[in-house]
Scaffold this motif. Sequence first.
Motif, PDB file in Angstrom:
ATOM      1  N   THR A  81      13.674  71.963  -6.158  1.00  0.00           N
ATOM      2  CA  THR A  81      13.949  71.726  -7.576  1.00  0.00           C
ATOM      3  C   THR A  81      14.082  70.234  -7.845  1.00  0.00           C
ATOM      4  N   ILE A  82      14.844  69.541  -7.009  1.00  0.00           N
ATOM      5  CA  ILE A  82      15.024  68.100  -7.185  1.00  0.00           C
ATOM      6  C   ILE A  82      13.680  67.390  -7.092  1.00  0.00           C
ATOM      7  N   LEU A  83      12.873  67.754  -6.111  1.00  0.00           N
ATOM      8  CA  LEU A  83      11.569  67.115  -5.944  1.00  0.00           C
ATOM      9  C   LEU A  83      10.669  67.364  -7.143  1.00  0.00           C
ATOM     10  N   LYS A  84      10.658  68.587  -7.644  1.00  0.00           N
ATOM     11  CA  LYS A  84       9.838  68.935  -8.802  1.00  0.00           C
ATOM     12  C   LYS A  84      10.300  68.175 -10.044  1.00  0.00           C
ATOM     13  N   VAL A  85      11.598  68.073 -10.223  1.00  0.00           N
ATOM     14  CA  VAL A  85      12.158  67.364 -11.380  1.00  0.00           C
ATOM     15  C   VAL A  85      11.810  65.876 -11.312  1.00  0.00           C
ATOM     16  N   LEU A  86      12.045  65.251 -10.176  1.00  0.00           N
ATOM     17  CA  LEU A  86      11.745  63.826 -10.044  1.00  0.00           C
ATOM     18  C   LEU A  86      10.262  63.557 -10.245  1.00  0.00           C
ATOM     19  N   GLN A  87       9.424  64.422  -9.724  1.00  0.00           N
ATOM     20  CA  GLN A  87       7.975  64.268  -9.905  1.00  0.00           C
ATOM     21  C   GLN A  87       7.609  64.351 -11.384  1.00  0.00           C
ATOM     22  N   ALA A  88       8.186  65.317 -12.096  1.00  0.00           N
ATOM     23  CA  ALA A  88       7.914  65.474 -13.520  1.00  0.00           C
ATOM     24  C   ALA A  88       8.403  64.277 -14.331  1.00  0.00           C
ATOM     25  N   LEU A  89       9.455  63.620 -13.847  1.00  0.00           N
ATOM     26  CA  LEU A  89       9.981  62.439 -14.529  1.00  0.00           C
ATOM     27  C   LEU A  89       9.170  61.185 -14.203  1.00  0.00           C
TER      28      LEU A  89
END
Length: 111
Positions: free
Chosen positions: A85-93
């Motif tokens: 989740t953290i990786l997906k969120v940071l990537q989206a940001l």
Amino acid sequence: MTIRTRSHEDSVLQMLRDDEAFALEYLSVALEEIDEDGGEDSFLVAIRRVAEARGGLLNLSQNTGLNRANLYRSLAVGGDPKLSTILKVLQALGVGMSKVVSHRAEEEACA
């Protein structure tokens, strides 16, 4: 003469939105302190503030396919998101975990 001022919070949010280097530094410092008391919560809140500055959690939810309510819970004090989740969120940001980690190393190498 009237002087227009903004709150500190508004200024920080604008810098997180508009200044990529500031956003990376902000997240890098939070990550660097993750092992201290309250560090995990601080890192999650830092991610959430960048998300809020860059369109909000609804927009983030739409961009990642993650449930908005779960994002609110995960990116808060006491949140316990999966690493994915953290990786997906940071990537989206637009920052990505590798950028956050390497940003601090690059700054130390330049000093």
